[in-house]
Design a protein around this motif. Structure first.
Motif, PDB file in Angstrom:
ATOM      1  N   GLN A   9      -5.274 -11.581  41.584  1.00 51.47           N
ATOM      2  CA  GLN A   9      -6.426 -10.665  41.605  1.00 51.47           C
ATOM      3  C   GLN A   9      -7.711 -11.490  41.607  1.00 51.47           C
ATOM      4  O   GLN A   9      -7.813 -12.430  42.389  1.00 51.47           O
ATOM      5  CB  GLN A   9      -6.310  -9.700  40.416  1.00 51.47           C
ATOM      6  CG  GLN A   9      -5.096  -8.772  40.576  1.00 51.47           C
ATOM      7  CD  GLN A   9      -4.609  -8.204  39.263  1.00 51.47           C
ATOM      8  OE1 GLN A   9      -4.523  -8.913  38.258  1.00 51.47           O
ATOM      9  NE2 GLN A   9      -4.264  -6.918  39.245  1.00 51.47           N
ATOM     10  N   TRP A  10      -8.676 -11.115  40.733  1.00 50.40           N
ATOM     11  CA  TRP A  10      -9.933 -11.881  40.710  1.00 50.40           C
ATOM     12  C   TRP A  10      -9.987 -12.833  39.509  1.00 50.40           C
ATOM     13  O   TRP A  10     -11.042 -13.058  38.921  1.00 50.40           O
ATOM     14  CB  TRP A  10     -11.128 -10.925  40.664  1.00 50.40           C
ATOM     15  CG  TRP A  10     -11.507 -10.336  41.982  1.00 50.40           C
ATOM     16  CD1 TRP A  10     -12.056 -10.991  43.046  1.00 50.40           C
ATOM     17  CD2 TRP A  10     -11.392  -8.964  42.376  1.00 50.40           C
ATOM     18  NE1 TRP A  10     -12.294 -10.107  44.078  1.00 50.40           N
ATOM     19  CE2 TRP A  10     -11.902  -8.862  43.704  1.00 50.40           C
ATOM     20  CE3 TRP A  10     -10.913  -7.803  41.756  1.00 50.40           C
ATOM     21  CZ2 TRP A  10     -11.941  -7.658  44.407  1.00 50.40           C
ATOM     22  CZ3 TRP A  10     -10.962  -6.620  42.457  1.00 50.40           C
ATOM     23  CH2 TRP A  10     -11.463  -6.546  43.757  1.00 50.40           C
ATOM     24  N   GLN A 221      -8.578 -19.414  38.934  1.00 46.79           N
ATOM     25  CA  GLN A 221      -9.147 -18.243  39.601  1.00 46.79           C
ATOM     26  C   GLN A 221      -8.012 -17.329  40.128  1.00 46.79           C
ATOM     27  O   GLN A 221      -6.934 -17.337  39.556  1.00 46.79           O
ATOM     28  CB  GLN A 221     -10.096 -18.652  40.743  1.00 46.79           C
ATOM     29  CG  GLN A 221     -11.407 -19.278  40.263  1.00 46.79           C
ATOM     30  CD  GLN A 221     -11.313 -20.762  39.929  1.00 46.79           C
ATOM     31  OE1 GLN A 221     -10.826 -21.550  40.722  1.00 46.79           O
ATOM     32  NE2 GLN A 221     -11.777 -21.157  38.765  1.00 46.79           N
ATOM     33  N   LEU A 225     -10.563 -14.507  44.996  1.00 45.20           N
ATOM     34  CA  LEU A 225     -11.742 -15.381  44.909  1.00 45.20           C
ATOM     35  C   LEU A 225     -11.603 -16.563  45.870  1.00 45.20           C
ATOM     36  O   LEU A 225     -12.438 -17.471  45.876  1.00 45.20           O
ATOM     37  CB  LEU A 225     -11.926 -15.887  43.472  1.00 45.20           C
ATOM     38  CG  LEU A 225     -12.402 -14.858  42.436  1.00 45.20           C
ATOM     39  CD1 LEU A 225     -12.313 -15.431  41.021  1.00 45.20           C
ATOM     40  CD2 LEU A 225     -13.834 -14.398  42.719  1.00 45.20           C
ATOM     41  N   GLY A 230     -10.590 -14.391  50.132  1.00 42.05           N
ATOM     42  CA  GLY A 230     -11.114 -13.498  49.101  1.00 42.05           C
ATOM     43  C   GLY A 230     -12.205 -12.594  49.639  1.00 42.05           C
ATOM     44  O   GLY A 230     -12.381 -12.445  50.854  1.00 42.05           O
ATOM     45  N   VAL A 235     -17.000 -15.016  46.188  1.00 41.12           N
ATOM     46  CA  VAL A 235     -15.787 -15.783  45.922  1.00 41.12           C
ATOM     47  C   VAL A 235     -16.182 -17.095  45.241  1.00 41.12           C
ATOM     48  O   VAL A 235     -17.363 -17.374  45.072  1.00 41.12           O
ATOM     49  CB  VAL A 235     -15.041 -16.105  47.246  1.00 41.12           C
ATOM     50  CG1 VAL A 235     -14.473 -14.845  47.868  1.00 41.12           C
ATOM     51  CG2 VAL A 235     -15.959 -16.825  48.237  1.00 41.12           C
ATOM     52  N   ARG A 269     -12.695  -7.977  37.076  1.00 43.40           N
ATOM     53  CA  ARG A 269     -13.482  -8.907  37.905  1.00 43.40           C
ATOM     54  C   ARG A 269     -14.728  -9.300  37.121  1.00 43.40           C
ATOM     55  O   ARG A 269     -15.354  -8.429  36.502  1.00 43.40           O
ATOM     56  CB  ARG A 269     -13.821  -8.176  39.213  1.00 43.40           C
ATOM     57  CG  ARG A 269     -14.952  -8.757  39.998  1.00 43.40           C
ATOM     58  CD  ARG A 269     -14.999  -8.386  41.459  1.00 43.40           C
ATOM     59  NE  ARG A 269     -15.369  -9.616  42.152  1.00 43.40           N
ATOM     60  CZ  ARG A 269     -15.478  -9.788  43.431  1.00 43.40           C
ATOM     61  NH1 ARG A 269     -15.227  -8.802  44.247  1.00 43.40           N
ATOM     62  NH2 ARG A 269     -15.816 -10.955  43.942  1.00 43.40           N
TER      63      ARG A 269
END
Ligand code: GDP
Ligand code: IMO
Ligand code: MG
Length: 428
Positions: A9-10, A221, A225, A230, A235, A269
């Motif tokens: 994910q982020w 990360q 990202l 990303g 990013v 995020r």
């Protein structure tokens, strides 16, 4: 067999916890991208370890590598080593190896990070201000200072001069006065402390592989990202997907590689950028508080939202994820109804992927499916059978939507609070 841990994910998916858990079986743990923008938290009983640069395997005294794909702030490294020493972790030439060709983050990179953000006005990225982006720019621009340069004061002086000349105009423009001589003297001093770790890590890591040692690559990360794949431009400045392990460490491509995608049971995020399933309401607040969603590095509040299966499926493909590890299931314990985003609608058209086109990104409407919550505690559970039925259903649906097996479920921050559904650790 080789193992890679990647965020899908982020970032902040719980990679540190999982790397520490897996490290019990590892011989070597390798960081291959990013820098001290990463913040990996590890809980062992009542001890909390916060790592930014050092591979998480250091907690179990594994051989740790910081590969050439990382950008290294030498002052931050020494600070981190001292902090861990105070917590009883021994770090020396026997367990830490840093690529001799690694590029350094200097104080000017942090200033440039600030300037770059300022110059973006309202479009700021929300970086960690650790100088990551500017350091990677200098690396690609072929003017960076590398760890091996610290051995030669004359060469170092020349390279510093060249670097400062390149950035002078910008720094002058923003009225930053840099004391070049001080940076030079400071670098010589820091060199005396860190050159002991300098190694041809590409050689070490390949030799370890040839000897059948278990190597664990620790991503920082998350895939969203990634500078290529990303949510560009929001990013980080490195490739965070699994492909980077090879160029970020010098390890030759092998076939027998398990790629573990770490994914939170919801989404978070930090910083700016699109977030289709973001919850700007009391549920988002609840996830943030229950999940303690504050950045390890910048202490910023993390934005929270529902699980986005479209994004995770995309990350899984790009990183060749073979197994998923679902973390922070316990954070959803009290939610009445849980939603999963399983597709997007853009201009009345259905999309099963996240488009790179920013114009389209701004028009995404999430397509949700709603599931009943389980409304009971899963915190600290260690067996699949003890999970509430609705939690099992939620996990099974995620597995189906993403198309990859969820092998491990994390139910708390401690290494012991883990459900090893498919005996991943035993089978290593
Ligand atoms: P990383 O950057 O991917 O290593 O993740 P962070 O360490 O930045 O953030 C994850 C946070 O969640 C840390 O504080 C962990 O201790 C914590 N954590 C990890 N797994 C779980 C879990 O299953 N449940 C809960 N409640 N916390 C977890
Ligand atoms: P770990 O390894 C979450 C985010 C920053 C910002 C963007 C660019 O703990 O998962 P940078 O300083 O890298 O130029 O910032 O990337 N970011 C992270 N977000 N977890 C991280 O690392 C992150 N590292 C960078 O918030 O939005
Ligand atoms: Mg983190």
């Amino acid at each position: 067999m080789f193992y890679t841990v990647i965020g899908t994910q982020w970032g902040d998916e719980g990679k540190g916890k999982i790397v520490d858990w897996l490290s019990s079986k590892a011989d070597w743990v390798v960081r291959f991208q990013g820098g001290n923008n990463a913040g990996h938290t590890i809980k062992v009983d009542s001890n909390i370890y916060k790592l930014n640069l050092l591979p998480s395997g250091i907690i179990r005294n594994k051989k740790c590598i910081i590969g050439n794909g990382v950008v290294l702030d030498p002052w931050a490294l020494i600070e981190e080593i001292l902090k861990l020493n105070h917590q009883g972790i021994v770090i020396n030439k026997k367990n830490l190896f840093i690529a001799e060709n690694i590029c350094l983050i200097l104080p000017i990179h942090k200033i440039l990070d600030e300037i770059n953000e300022k110059s973006r006005g309202s479009e700021l990225i929300g970086t960690t201000k650790k100088g990551i982006g500017p350091a990677y720019e200098d690396k690609v621009g072929r003017r960076a200072i590398r760890l091996c340069d610290l051995k030669y004061p004359n060469l170092l002086n020349e390279k510093l001069d060249n670097l400062m000349n390149f950035h002078k105009l910008k720094l002058d423009n923003y009225k930053f006065d840099i004391d070049l001589n001080k940076i030079f003297e400071d670098l010589k001093l820091i060199g005396e402390k860190i050159l002991q770790f300098s190694s041809p890590v590409w050689k070490l890591v390949n030799e370890a592989g040839e000897k059948g040692k278990l190597i664990l690559f620790e991503g920082a990360q998350g895939s969203l990202l990634d500078v290529d794949f990303g949510t560009y431009p929001y990013v980080t400045s490195s490739n965070t997907s699994s492909g980077q392990i090879f160029s970020g460490s010098g390890f030759g491509i092998k076939h027998n590689h398990i790629v573990l995608g770490i994914t939170k049971a919801y989404t978070t995020r930090v910083g700016s950028g699109p977030f289709v399933t973001e919850l700007n309401n009391s549920i988002g607040e609840h996830l943030g508080i229950k999940g303690k969603e504050f950045g390890t590095v910048t202490k910023r509040k993390r934005r929270c939202g529902w699980f986005d299966a479209v994004l995770v499926k995309q990350s899984v493909k790009i990183s060749g994820v073979t197994n998923l590890i679902l973390t922070k299931l316990d954070v959803l314990d009290e939610i009445e109804e849980i939603k999963i985003c399983k597709g997007y609608k853009i201009n009345n058209q259905i999309y099963d992927y996240f488009p790179f086109d920013e114009y389209l990104q701004n028009k995404i409407e999430p397509i949700y499916e709603t599931f009943p919550g389980w409304k009971s505690s899963t915190f600290g559970l260690t067996s699949w059978d003890n999970l509430p039925e609705n939690a099992k259903k939620y996990i099974n649906i995620l597995e189906k939507l993403i198309g990859v097996k969820i092998s491990v479920i994390s139910t708390g921050p401690d290494r012991s609070e883990t459900i090893d559904k498919s005996n991943l650790l035993d089978d290593i």
